[in-house]
Every structure is written in C-alpha cells, then in structure tokens.
Write a protein that holds these residues in place. Structure first.
Motif, PDB file in Angstrom:
ATOM      1  N   GLY A  48       0.820  -1.213   0.000  1.00 58.18           N
ATOM      2  CA  GLY A  48       0.000   0.000   0.000  1.00 58.18           C
ATOM      3  C   GLY A  48       0.851   1.259   0.000  1.00 58.18           C
ATOM      4  N   HIS A  49       1.956   1.241   0.756  1.00 60.63           N
ATOM      5  CA  HIS A  49       2.867   2.386   0.760  1.00 60.63           C
ATOM      6  C   HIS A  49       3.496   2.587  -0.621  1.00 60.63           C
ATOM      7  N   VAL A  50       3.883   1.502  -1.240  1.00 62.38           N
ATOM      8  CA  VAL A  50       4.463   1.585  -2.581  1.00 62.38           C
ATOM      9  C   VAL A  50       3.429   2.120  -3.567  1.00 62.38           C
ATOM     10  N   HIS A  51       2.203   1.651  -3.426  1.00 59.85           N
ATOM     11  CA  HIS A  51       1.125   2.058  -4.331  1.00 59.85           C
ATOM     12  C   HIS A  51       0.898   3.568  -4.282  1.00 59.85           C
ATOM     13  N   ILE A  52       0.762   4.133  -3.090  1.00 53.85           N
ATOM     14  CA  ILE A  52       0.484   5.567  -3.015  1.00 53.85           C
ATOM     15  C   ILE A  52       1.711   6.378  -3.428  1.00 53.85           C
ATOM     16  N   SER A  53       2.907   5.832  -3.210  1.00 57.07           N
ATOM     17  CA  SER A  53       4.117   6.524  -3.649  1.00 57.07           C
ATOM     18  C   SER A  53       4.167   6.594  -5.175  1.00 57.07           C
ATOM     19  N   ARG A  54       3.863   5.488  -5.830  1.00 53.19           N
ATOM     20  CA  ARG A  54       3.847   5.469  -7.297  1.00 53.19           C
ATOM     21  C   ARG A  54       2.769   6.407  -7.842  1.00 53.19           C
ATOM     22  N   GLN A  55       1.608   6.407  -7.200  1.00 48.29           N
ATOM     23  CA  GLN A  55       0.538   7.280  -7.641  1.00 48.29           C
ATOM     24  C   GLN A  55       0.933   8.752  -7.496  1.00 48.29           C
ATOM     25  N   ALA A  56       1.599   9.073  -6.379  1.00 52.42           N
ATOM     26  CA  ALA A  56       2.035  10.454  -6.162  1.00 52.42           C
ATOM     27  C   ALA A  56       3.063  10.873  -7.214  1.00 52.42           C
ATOM     28  N   LEU A  57       4.005   9.984  -7.515  1.00 48.67           N
ATOM     29  CA  LEU A  57       4.995  10.284  -8.556  1.00 48.67           C
ATOM     30  C   LEU A  57       4.302  10.634  -9.870  1.00 48.67           C
ATOM     31  N   LYS A  58       3.299   9.848 -10.209  1.00 47.24           N
ATOM     32  CA  LYS A  58       2.611  10.017 -11.483  1.00 47.24           C
ATOM     33  C   LYS A  58       1.680  11.225 -11.481  1.00 47.24           C
ATOM     34  N   ARG A  59       0.874  11.353 -10.441  1.00 52.36           N
ATOM     35  CA  ARG A  59      -0.186  12.356 -10.437  1.00 52.36           C
ATOM     36  C   ARG A  59       0.321  13.769 -10.127  1.00 52.36           C
ATOM     37  N   LEU A  60       1.465  13.866  -9.434  1.00 47.96           N
ATOM     38  CA  LEU A  60       1.957  15.176  -9.010  1.00 47.96           C
ATOM     39  C   LEU A  60       3.229  15.602  -9.744  1.00 47.96           C
ATOM     40  N   ASN A  61       3.627  14.840 -10.745  1.00 45.84           N
ATOM     41  CA  ASN A  61       4.839  15.178 -11.499  1.00 45.84           C
ATOM     42  C   ASN A  61       6.064  15.309 -10.588  1.00 45.84           C
ATOM     43  N   LEU A  62       6.216  14.367  -9.667  1.00 47.99           N
ATOM     44  CA  LEU A  62       7.346  14.394  -8.739  1.00 47.99           C
ATOM     45  C   LEU A  62       8.557  13.692  -9.344  1.00 47.99           C
ATOM     46  N   HIS A  63       9.738  14.136  -8.944  1.00 43.42           N
ATOM     47  CA  HIS A  63      10.957  13.445  -9.344  1.00 43.42           C
ATOM     48  C   HIS A  63      11.221  12.238  -8.451  1.00 43.42           C
ATOM     49  N   GLU A  64      10.905  12.370  -7.159  1.00 41.59           N
ATOM     50  CA  GLU A  64      11.169  11.306  -6.200  1.00 41.59           C
ATOM     51  C   GLU A  64      10.109  11.322  -5.102  1.00 41.59           C
ATOM     52  N   VAL A  65      10.033  10.224  -4.356  1.00 41.42           N
ATOM     53  CA  VAL A  65       9.299  10.169  -3.101  1.00 41.42           C
ATOM     54  C   VAL A  65      10.253   9.639  -2.037  1.00 41.42           C
ATOM     55  N   TRP A  66      10.333  10.347  -0.919  1.00 38.59           N
ATOM     56  CA  TRP A  66      11.155   9.902   0.205  1.00 38.59           C
ATOM     57  C   TRP A  66      10.243   9.385   1.317  1.00 38.59           C
ATOM     58  N   TRP A  67      10.546   8.197   1.810  1.00 38.77           N
ATOM     59  CA  TRP A  67       9.857   7.683   2.992  1.00 38.77           C
ATOM     60  C   TRP A  67      10.627   8.152   4.220  1.00 38.77           C
ATOM     61  N   LEU A  68       9.951   8.834   5.126  1.00 44.73           N
ATOM     62  CA  LEU A  68      10.550   9.266   6.389  1.00 44.73           C
ATOM     63  C   LEU A  68      10.123   8.270   7.463  1.00 44.73           C
ATOM     64  N   VAL A  69      10.961   7.287   7.719  1.00 45.20           N
ATOM     65  CA  VAL A  69      10.635   6.233   8.675  1.00 45.20           C
ATOM     66  C   VAL A  69      10.892   6.770  10.081  1.00 45.20           C
ATOM     67  N   SER A  70       9.836   6.872  10.873  1.00 41.14           N
ATOM     68  CA  SER A  70       9.916   7.494  12.186  1.00 41.14           C
ATOM     69  C   SER A  70      10.561   6.567  13.214  1.00 41.14           C
ATOM     70  N   PRO A  71      11.491   7.093  14.033  1.00 42.64           N
ATOM     71  CA  PRO A  71      12.024   6.278  15.130  1.00 42.64           C
ATOM     72  C   PRO A  71      10.922   5.815  16.078  1.00 42.64           C
ATOM     73  N   GLN A  72       9.976   6.731  16.387  1.00 40.33           N
ATOM     74  CA  GLN A  72       8.843   6.380  17.237  1.00 40.33           C
ATOM     75  C   GLN A  72       7.763   7.434  17.083  1.00 40.33           C
ATOM     76  N   ASN A  73       6.633   7.034  16.536  1.00 45.50           N
ATOM     77  CA  ASN A  73       5.499   7.946  16.407  1.00 45.50           C
ATOM     78  C   ASN A  73       4.949   8.247  17.805  1.00 45.50           C
ATOM     79  N   PRO A  74       4.915   9.531  18.227  1.00 45.38           N
ATOM     80  CA  PRO A  74       4.438   9.853  19.581  1.00 45.38           C
ATOM     81  C   PRO A  74       2.977   9.509  19.805  1.00 45.38           C
TER      82      PRO A  74
END
Length: 223
Positions: A48-74
C-alpha cells in the motif's frame, strides 16, 4: 485537540550537508527537484505504501518520493514497534524503485514531531519543492498532531484516497480550516509548484492494505 501553533518552532542543530548527503545515499537532490515526503512508522512497510508513492509520482509530477521512517510515532504505542533498523531494512527490500528513497532523516535530525522534521528539512534543503503526502485517514486525525497547522503552512499537502476515509477527509476540520488552499481537478497536478497553504485530495485506485491489518494477520509477531 487543536492548539494555536507558535510562529517559530524550537530550532535544532542541523546535520552538515555531508552528513545529510550520506543519509540520502550519497548525494543531495539538485535545486528545483520536486520531492514527495511520506512519513510513518512503516511497521511494516507494505504494498500500500508503494502504491500511493507510485501514484504520487505520477499524479503530481514528482521526481522522487522519500519515505521518512519514524524512530517512534508519539501517537503510537512502543509495544509491538519493531526496531528502526529492522523497519528500514524491510522497507528497502520492498521498494526496489529508483525513485522511492527510504530514509531515517528523523533519526538524523533527532525529531519525532512531523512539523519539526519538515522544518529541519526545509532549512537544510531550500530551493527544493517538497510535498507532504498522507492518506485520507490522516487528514481526518491530523488535528491531533502537534503544530499541525504549521505543516500546511510550510509546504503543499497531497491527501491520497484510502478506503472509507475520503469523504470524511473532504469535510474534516483540517479541510475546512484550509479550504481556500484546496486545488481541484487539473490544478492538483501543479501542487508541487503551489505556495503553501495548498492541498489536494487525489482520488486514486484504492489499495486496502494497512500495516495494522498485516500485524493482526500475524499474531504474536513483531513486524
């Protein structure tokens, strides 16, 4: 509960350009690069994360998508949270996409709050066009985040459809607060070029996978 956000968030020591480059696989992005930012625990990362990343690349004309993996979500319990290194490893094994980059930038910045993390990134990498990506479920609950209005005022926000959440996202407190900044139709493709506050709801092909569902499917395992 929504609380007024201060004009200036507490500043933090920023990593040197060399340290930041190492955290980004050795190179800083060129000026003018359009980059989507997808934050989360990724516990675990899934299709699902990959899916929305690919969609964002396509739909928003992005060069890249960065995943910000949180050490700990508060906002999430530590119980059941896999170590950061393990979540990063699994996310990198999953993506295998040259335009999706898995990062531990929040650990590098020493931040847990999204608004602070984005502030660090924007100060260290000016002249890049960042867009915050989040699911429609987070658009509904973003008012629980610290300094949530600061996020919308720092950079454009793309809200990606998720099953059963999109209608409520369109009428959420955040949507009402920033209704004048909403881009619809073909204007949404220009989101990365739009000065904040600007946001758009992207109605994409839905993917029902979620990290919570995956953990429930594997009782007794930390994933």
């Amino acid at each position: 509960m929504d609380k007024p956000a201060p004009d200036v968030l507490p500043d933090r020591g920023l990593p040197t350009p060399a340290r930041l480059a190492r955290a980004l696989d050795g190179a800083l992005p060129p000026r003018g690069r359009a980059i989507g930012l997808l934050g989360g625990s990724f516990n675990p990362a899934h299709a699902g994360h990959v899916h929305i990343s690919r969609q964002a690349l396509k739909r928003l004309n992005l060069h890249e998508v960065w995943w910000l993996v949180s050490p700990q979500n508060p906002l999430k319990a530590k119980d059941g949270m896999a170590p950061l290194a393990e979540r990063l490893r699994k996310a990198r094994l999953l993506t295998r996409h040259q335009r999706i980059r898995v990062t531990a930038l929040e650990a590098l910045f020493g931040t847990q709050l999204t608004a602070e993390s984005l502030g660090c990134l924007l100060r260290r990498l000016p002249e890049r066009r960042f867009v915050w990506l989040m699911g429609a479920d987070n658009m509904i609950q973003v008012v629980r985040w610290h300094h949530w209005t600061k996020i919308f005022n720092q950079l454009p926000v793309a809200v990606l459809a998720r099953p059963s959440y999109s209608i409520r996202a369109s009428s959420s407190k955040a949507a009402i607060r920033f209704r004048k900044g909403r881009l619809t139709g073909s204007r949404a493709r220009q989101l990365a070029l739009s000065p904040p506050p600007a946001w758009a709801l992207l109605r994409i092909r839905l993917n029902k996978l979620s990290a919570t569902g995956l953990r429930r499917a594997r009782p007794g395992q930390t994933v």
